[in-house]
Design a protein around this motif. Structure first.
Motif, mmCIF file in Angstrom:
data_model
loop_
_atom_site.group_PDB
_atom_site.id
_atom_site.type_symbol
_atom_site.label_atom_id
_atom_site.label_comp_id
_atom_site.label_asym_id
_atom_site.label_seq_id
_atom_site.Cartn_x
_atom_site.Cartn_y
_atom_site.Cartn_z
ATOM 1 N N THR A 114 0.820 -1.211 0.000
ATOM 2 C CA THR A 114 0.000 0.000 0.000
ATOM 3 C C THR A 114 0.855 1.263 0.000
ATOM 4 O OG1 THR A 114 -0.067 -0.058 2.414
ATOM 5 C CG2 THR A 114 -1.875 -1.130 1.243
ATOM 6 N N HIS A 115 2.169 1.085 0.189
ATOM 7 C CA HIS A 115 3.104 2.213 0.147
ATOM 8 C C HIS A 115 4.498 1.655 -0.136
ATOM 9 C CE1 HIS A 115 3.343 1.953 4.898
ATOM 10 N NE2 HIS A 115 3.386 0.760 4.323
ATOM 11 N N THR A 116 5.468 2.527 -0.359
ATOM 12 C CA THR A 116 6.831 2.046 -0.624
ATOM 13 C C THR A 116 7.625 1.874 0.673
ATOM 14 O OG1 THR A 116 7.277 4.357 -1.207
ATOM 15 C CG2 THR A 116 7.170 2.783 -3.014
ATOM 16 N N TYR A 131 0.876 12.405 12.018
ATOM 17 C CA TYR A 131 1.077 11.109 12.647
ATOM 18 C C TYR A 131 1.253 10.014 11.602
ATOM 19 C CZ TYR A 131 0.314 6.717 14.932
ATOM 20 O OH TYR A 131 0.481 5.430 15.359
ATOM 21 N N PHE A 132 2.334 9.283 11.684
ATOM 22 C CA PHE A 132 2.518 8.005 10.987
ATOM 23 C C PHE A 132 3.062 7.039 12.035
ATOM 24 C CE2 PHE A 132 3.232 11.227 7.658
ATOM 25 C CZ PHE A 132 2.267 10.841 6.732
ATOM 26 N N PRO A 133 2.595 5.799 12.036
ATOM 27 C CA PRO A 133 3.056 4.859 13.072
ATOM 28 C C PRO A 133 4.562 4.597 13.008
ATOM 29 C CG PRO A 133 1.139 3.990 11.872
ATOM 30 C CD PRO A 133 1.595 5.210 11.138
ATOM 31 N N PHE A 134 5.157 4.775 11.832
ATOM 32 C CA PHE A 134 6.571 4.396 11.652
ATOM 33 C C PHE A 134 7.530 5.570 11.775
ATOM 34 C CE2 PHE A 134 5.405 5.704 7.378
ATOM 35 C CZ PHE A 134 4.138 5.156 7.217
ATOM 36 N N THR A 135 7.014 6.769 12.066
ATOM 37 C CA THR A 135 7.905 7.913 12.291
ATOM 38 C C THR A 135 7.493 8.639 13.564
ATOM 39 O OG1 THR A 135 6.506 9.142 10.744
ATOM 40 C CG2 THR A 135 8.633 8.379 9.908
ATOM 41 N N GLU A 136 8.479 9.191 14.242
ATOM 42 C CA GLU A 136 8.193 9.957 15.463
ATOM 43 C C GLU A 136 9.347 10.920 15.728
ATOM 44 O OE1 GLU A 136 5.481 10.181 17.229
ATOM 45 O OE2 GLU A 136 6.467 11.638 18.522
ATOM 46 N N SER A 150 6.348 12.547 6.115
ATOM 47 C CA SER A 150 7.748 12.343 6.491
ATOM 48 C C SER A 150 7.880 12.263 8.002
ATOM 49 C CB SER A 150 8.586 13.515 5.978
ATOM 50 O OG SER A 150 8.220 14.697 6.682
ATOM 51 N N GLY A 151 9.090 12.024 8.460
ATOM 52 C CA GLY A 151 9.334 12.026 9.895
ATOM 53 C C GLY A 151 10.654 11.359 10.225
ATOM 54 N N MET A 152 10.957 11.327 11.538
ATOM 55 C CA MET A 152 12.149 10.627 12.010
ATOM 56 C C MET A 152 11.751 9.162 12.204
ATOM 57 S SD MET A 152 14.128 13.118 11.914
ATOM 58 C CE MET A 152 15.609 12.285 12.503
ATOM 59 N N PHE A 181 15.761 9.608 9.019
ATOM 60 C CA PHE A 181 14.475 10.175 8.608
ATOM 61 C C PHE A 181 13.973 9.424 7.386
ATOM 62 C CE2 PHE A 181 17.515 13.019 6.295
ATOM 63 C CZ PHE A 181 17.055 12.858 4.991
ATOM 64 N N ALA A 182 12.669 9.552 7.147
ATOM 65 C CA ALA A 182 12.057 8.911 5.983
ATOM 66 C C ALA A 182 10.995 9.845 5.444
ATOM 67 C CB ALA A 182 11.440 7.573 6.376
ATOM 68 N N PHE A 183 10.722 9.701 4.173
ATOM 69 C CA PHE A 183 9.611 10.446 3.580
ATOM 70 C C PHE A 183 9.020 9.625 2.451
ATOM 71 C CE2 PHE A 183 13.488 11.756 1.416
ATOM 72 C CZ PHE A 183 13.158 11.641 0.073
ATOM 73 N N GLY A 184 7.755 9.919 2.137
ATOM 74 C CA GLY A 184 7.090 9.247 1.026
ATOM 75 C C GLY A 184 6.336 10.285 0.230
ATOM 76 N N VAL A 185 6.506 10.267 -1.087
ATOM 77 C CA VAL A 185 5.863 11.282 -1.921
ATOM 78 C C VAL A 185 5.227 10.628 -3.146
ATOM 79 C CG1 VAL A 185 8.102 11.828 -2.993
ATOM 80 C CG2 VAL A 185 6.236 13.481 -3.174
HETATM 81 N N1 PHE Z 1 4.144 5.619 3.745
HETATM 82 C C1 PHE Z 1 3.426 6.835 3.961
HETATM 83 C C2 PHE Z 1 2.175 6.840 3.082
HETATM 84 O O1 PHE Z 1 2.114 6.157 2.099
HETATM 85 C C3 PHE Z 1 4.270 8.051 3.640
HETATM 86 C C4 PHE Z 1 5.454 8.187 4.542
HETATM 87 C C5 PHE Z 1 6.662 7.610 4.226
HETATM 88 C C6 PHE Z 1 5.340 8.920 5.732
HETATM 89 C C7 PHE Z 1 7.743 7.761 5.058
HETATM 90 C C8 PHE Z 1 6.412 9.060 6.556
HETATM 91 C C9 PHE Z 1 7.612 8.487 6.232
HETATM 92 O O2 PHE Z 1 1.232 7.509 3.348
#
Ligand code: PHE
Length: 346
Positions: free
Chosen positions: A168-170, A248-253, A288-290, A309-313
């Motif tokens: 559902t996401h990368t 809020y994302f469960p995998f970043t804080e 995004s987040g830590m 850190f991580a981000f998804g776009v």
């Molecule tokens: N995986 C999240 C999404 O699809 C995006 C995301 C990636 C958020 C990495 C924070 C860090 O919505």
């Protein structure tokens, strides 16, 4: 008689006419054959006088036929070659020209931009298990975020009893990379993702690019700098203004939703400028987040030593903004007129 026959043969119009002349002269009942037969009834003197003449006649007729046959065959070949000749000076028929799809082009562009910042490209499977897609990312089975992802599940589980799904996401590529490679890690992971959702701004398949940095002493400043550098390069302007909004994302804080300032021009959103300025607004661009310490620990790394850190776009979103496209679904219709309208392809 000889002169007459030879000139007839030389004038034969085609191979058929020539064959008829040959039969009439040299065939069983032909005129030359008949003369040859008269030799048998002659006296030795007569035969000696006439024999050479008659044999010479046969020789001359045979040769004339062979010569005419060769000439007719050569002419036929010439005609055939002339008919088949290609005119290499004629212009070629125009063949439709293919081009790189805007989504692929944007992914290539992003890979280049991030390569300049030292990021490698990582990939992972589109058919994932729920451990990589959810559990390892700190989304346990009972977590409400699972319901929010509109996941396509497969009916069967894998050998370890894990539910299989279309990712559902990368973000699962974060997990796979941390489990495979020792830090420091700097990767982007472009690819397809799937959610059971469809309207003008959602398609059941779309594209994301994940970014992940794991190293010592990484903090939010690194995240913001990286995103700013990337967006300035991508939109090719220096006045990109970002706003990090707590999320809020469960995998970043902590987690941050990143907004970018834009201006509305002729019904089109033009990225750039301060969203708080007159005429400018904020648009939500990415998550995004830590990286959550629990996620780092789930991958077998010590969160006291390693941070990141991580981000998804959304790639499709980025492509729409850059090229002024307004319907996400059109990306996947394969309509060449639509692609040509935006400058892709012939
Ligand atoms: N995986 C999240 C999404 O699809 C995006 C995301 C990636 C958020 C990495 C924070 C860090 O919505």
């Amino acid at each position: 008689m000889q002169a007459q026959l030879v000139s007839e043969i030389a004038a034969a119009a085609d191979l058929g006419a020539l064959e008829a002349l040959r039969v009439a002269a040299l065939g069983k009942t032909g005129s030359v054959s008949a003369l040859l037969k008269t030799l048998g009834g002659m006296t030795p003197d007569e035969r000696q006088a006439k024999g050479p003449q008659i044999h010479a006649l046969r020789e001359a007729v045979t040769e004339a036929i062979a010569a005419r046959k060769a000439a007719l065959e050569a002419a036929a070949l010439d005609a055939k070659l002339a008919a088949e000749r290609l005119d290499m000076t004629l212009p070629a028929e125009a063949a439709p020209q293919g081009s790189v799809h805007p989504v692929s082009q944007v992914m290539d562009e992003l890979a280049e931009i991030f390569a300049d910042m030292g990021f490698a490209v990582a990939t992972g499977p589109e058919i994932e298990d729920d451990w990589h897609n959810f559990t390892a990312l700190n989304i346990p089975e009972t977590h409400p975020a699972r319901a929010m992802h509109d996941t396509f599940y497969f009916p069967d589980t894998d050998a370890e009893g894990r539910s299989m799904l279309l990712r559902t996401h990368t973000s699962p590529v974060q997990i796979r990379t941390m489990m495979r490679e020792a830090p420091p890690i700097r990767i982007i992971a472009p690819g397809r993702v799937y959610r059971s959702d469809s309207d003008a701004t959602h398609t059941p398949m779309f594209h994301q690019i994940e970014g992940l940095v794991i190293d010592r002493g990484i903090h939010l400043g690194h995240l913001k700098y990286t995103l700013e550098t990337f967006l300035k390069a991508y939109f090719e302007r220096d006045d990109i203004v970002l706003r990090l909004r707590p999320s809020y994302f469960p995998f970043t804080e902590p987690s941050a939703e990143v907004d970018v300032g834009y201006a509305q021009e002729k019904g089109r959103r033009i990225v750039g400028g301060d969203g708080d300025d007159a005429g400018h607004a904020w648009m939500e661009l990415l998550g995004s987040g830590m990286v959550h310490p629990r996620v780092i620990a789930n991958c077998g790394l010590d969160p006291d030593e390693w941070q990141g850190f991580a981000f998804g776009v959304g790639v499709d979103r980025l492509a729409m903004l850059k090229y002024g496209m307004d319907d996400l679904r059109a990306f996947f219709d394969g309509d060449l007129r639509w692609l040509a309208h935006y400058g892709f392809g012939a």
